[in-house]
Write a protein that holds these residues in place. Structure first.
Motif, short mmCIF file in Angstrom:
data_model
loop_
_atom_site.label_atom_id
_atom_site.label_comp_id
_atom_site.label_asym_id
_atom_site.label_seq_id
_atom_site.Cartn_x
_atom_site.Cartn_y
_atom_site.Cartn_z
N ARG A 1 0.85 -1.19 0.00
CA ARG A 1 0.00 0.00 0.00
C ARG A 1 0.88 1.24 0.00
O ARG A 1 1.86 1.32 0.74
N LEU A 2 0.51 2.18 -0.82
CA LEU A 2 1.19 3.47 -0.82
C LEU A 2 0.52 4.38 0.21
O LEU A 2 -0.69 4.35 0.38
N PHE A 3 1.31 5.18 0.90
CA PHE A 3 0.74 6.07 1.90
C PHE A 3 1.34 7.46 1.78
O PHE A 3 2.41 7.65 1.17
N SER A 4 0.65 8.42 2.35
CA SER A 4 1.14 9.79 2.36
C SER A 4 1.98 10.00 3.61
O SER A 4 2.29 9.06 4.33
N SER A 5 2.32 11.22 3.92
CA SER A 5 3.21 11.48 5.04
C SER A 5 2.55 11.22 6.39
O SER A 5 3.21 10.97 7.39
N THR A 6 1.23 11.28 6.44
CA THR A 6 0.51 11.00 7.70
C THR A 6 0.01 9.57 7.68
O THR A 6 -0.59 9.11 6.72
N LEU A 7 0.26 8.85 8.77
CA LEU A 7 -0.08 7.44 8.82
C LEU A 7 -0.29 6.99 10.26
O LEU A 7 0.49 7.32 11.14
N SER A 8 -1.37 6.23 10.48
CA SER A 8 -1.62 5.63 11.79
C SER A 8 -2.05 4.19 11.57
O SER A 8 -2.99 3.92 10.84
N VAL A 9 -1.34 3.24 12.21
CA VAL A 9 -1.69 1.83 12.06
C VAL A 9 -1.52 1.12 13.41
O VAL A 9 -0.90 1.64 14.33
N VAL A 10 -2.08 -0.08 13.50
CA VAL A 10 -1.81 -0.93 14.67
C VAL A 10 -0.90 -2.07 14.22
O VAL A 10 -0.69 -2.28 13.03
N ASN A 11 -0.41 -2.84 15.21
CA ASN A 11 0.42 -4.00 14.89
C ASN A 11 1.55 -3.63 13.91
O ASN A 11 1.72 -4.26 12.88
N TYR A 12 2.28 -2.61 14.26
CA TYR A 12 3.30 -2.05 13.40
C TYR A 12 4.62 -2.79 13.64
O TYR A 12 5.22 -2.68 14.70
N LEU A 13 5.05 -3.60 12.68
CA LEU A 13 6.27 -4.39 12.82
C LEU A 13 7.51 -3.59 12.44
O LEU A 13 7.52 -2.89 11.43
N MET A 14 8.55 -3.69 13.24
CA MET A 14 9.82 -3.08 12.89
C MET A 14 10.91 -4.13 13.10
O MET A 14 10.74 -5.10 13.83
N VAL A 15 12.05 -3.92 12.47
CA VAL A 15 13.12 -4.91 12.55
C VAL A 15 14.45 -4.18 12.66
O VAL A 15 14.62 -3.09 12.15
N SER A 16 15.38 -4.81 13.35
CA SER A 16 16.66 -4.17 13.63
C SER A 16 17.55 -4.10 12.39
O SER A 16 17.22 -4.63 11.33
N PHE A 17 18.72 -3.48 12.55
CA PHE A 17 19.70 -3.41 11.48
C PHE A 17 20.16 -4.81 11.11
O PHE A 17 20.42 -5.63 12.00
N PRO A 18 20.25 -5.13 9.82
CA PRO A 18 20.66 -6.49 9.42
C PRO A 18 22.09 -6.78 9.80
O PRO A 18 22.98 -5.97 9.54
N PRO A 19 22.35 -7.91 10.44
CA PRO A 19 23.71 -8.25 10.84
C PRO A 19 24.59 -8.54 9.63
O PRO A 19 24.10 -8.93 8.56
N ILE A 20 25.88 -8.35 9.78
CA ILE A 20 26.82 -8.65 8.70
C ILE A 20 27.15 -10.14 8.77
O ILE A 20 28.07 -10.57 9.47
N ASP A 21 26.37 -10.93 8.06
CA ASP A 21 26.61 -12.37 8.04
C ASP A 21 26.07 -12.97 6.75
O ASP A 21 25.50 -12.27 5.90
N TYR A 22 26.27 -14.27 6.61
CA TYR A 22 25.87 -14.97 5.39
C TYR A 22 24.37 -14.84 5.13
O TYR A 22 23.93 -14.65 3.98
N HIS A 23 23.56 -14.94 6.17
CA HIS A 23 22.11 -14.97 6.01
C HIS A 23 21.57 -13.65 5.47
O HIS A 23 20.62 -13.64 4.68
#
Length: 263
Positions: free
Chosen positions: A83-105
């Motif tokens: 979904r495309l969104f504008s600058s304003t956004l409100s959602v629930v269950n918002y997933l975030m993820v950390s910086f990717p580790p430097i490894d094979y995976h």
């Protein structure tokens, strides 16, 4: 170091879905390929393992190439939408993820996402000893090799089949086919080399460093057991551009020939 997730709950009318907001910080092609795509791969796997619907949120002002890559990379995922969104956004269950580790995976995840863009069996009809990915100016930062024509002539004079391209002017699917069909991927350090996750153990990533010694791609490549060679240029110009002397070009050609013999 492992990926981790957390959920931030704010107001929304759509409580049955989880949302992943694609980072707008990684606007360059290189950062997107090696940092954002592995994140997205982990989020998609998390959604599949936990059997919930996932919505990938993408700023409506993002570049078309980013939209195209994402669209093609999730074609086989029935429970995922963009979904495309504008600058304003409100959602629930918002997933975030950390910086990717430097490894094979991390590199493998980037490769898996890239392989969905072009048929994994499709390769260029032409085979190349060296694919040179030029670096074009971006946002006031140059960082390119100004006498790459001299290097090209020297490589060809030694009987090598080489192709010098400007990646920004070629479709991503065509770039992927060329990378698969080349024994050595070479170029100045930068986003122009971002497709290195596609390289296998029989190929080599050859990085030409100017004054800006950023070792990110080299570190990721080595972590993924991708053979890597590099050359640090000595003649620096303004805006991080650089040139190679006759002796440096001779040295690069010799190292290139050794790499081809090793393969």
């Amino acid at each position: 170091m492992k990926y981790w997730f957390f959920r931030k709950t704010v107001r929304s009318d759509d409580d049955e879905k989880y949302f992943y907001k694609l980072s707008t910080n990684w606007s360059s092609f290189g950062h997107f390929i090696i940092e954002e795509l592995p994140r997205l791969k982990k989020v998609m796997g998390f959604a599949q393992d936990n059997n919930f619907s996932l919505v990938i949120l993408l700023n409506q002002n993002e570049a078309q190439w980013k939209i195209d890559i994402l669209t093609k990379s999730i074609l086989d995922q029935n429970n995922i939408e963009i979904r495309l969104f504008s600058s304003t956004l409100s959602v629930v269950n918002y997933l975030m993820v950390s910086f990717p580790p430097i490894d094979y995976h991390t590199v493998a995840d980037a490769s898996r996402m890239l392989n969905k863009i072009a048929d994994t069996e499709t390769i260029s009809r032409e085979k190349y000893d060296v694919l040179f990915m030029k670096r074009l100016p971006t946002s006031g930062f140059l960082g390119g090799l100004i006498n790459d024509e001299e290097l090209e002539v020297s490589l060809k004079d030694h009987g090598l089949k080489v192709l010098f391209i400007e990646p920004q002017k070629i479709a991503i699917s065509d770039q992927i086919r060329l990378v698969r069909s080349s024994r050595i991927m070479m170029g100045p350090q930068g986003s122009n080399l971002a497709l290195f996750p596609l390289l296998n153990k029989d190929q080599t990533l050859f990085i030409l460093f100017g004054p800006r010694l950023h070792y990110g791609f080299e570190q990721y490549a080595r972590a993924a057991d991708i053979r890597t060679r590099y050359h640090k240029a000595k003649n620096f110009l303004k805006n991080s551009e650089f040139s190679l002397s006759h002796d440096e070009i001779k040295q690069i050609v010799e190292v290139t020939k050794i790499e081809l013999l090793r393969q």
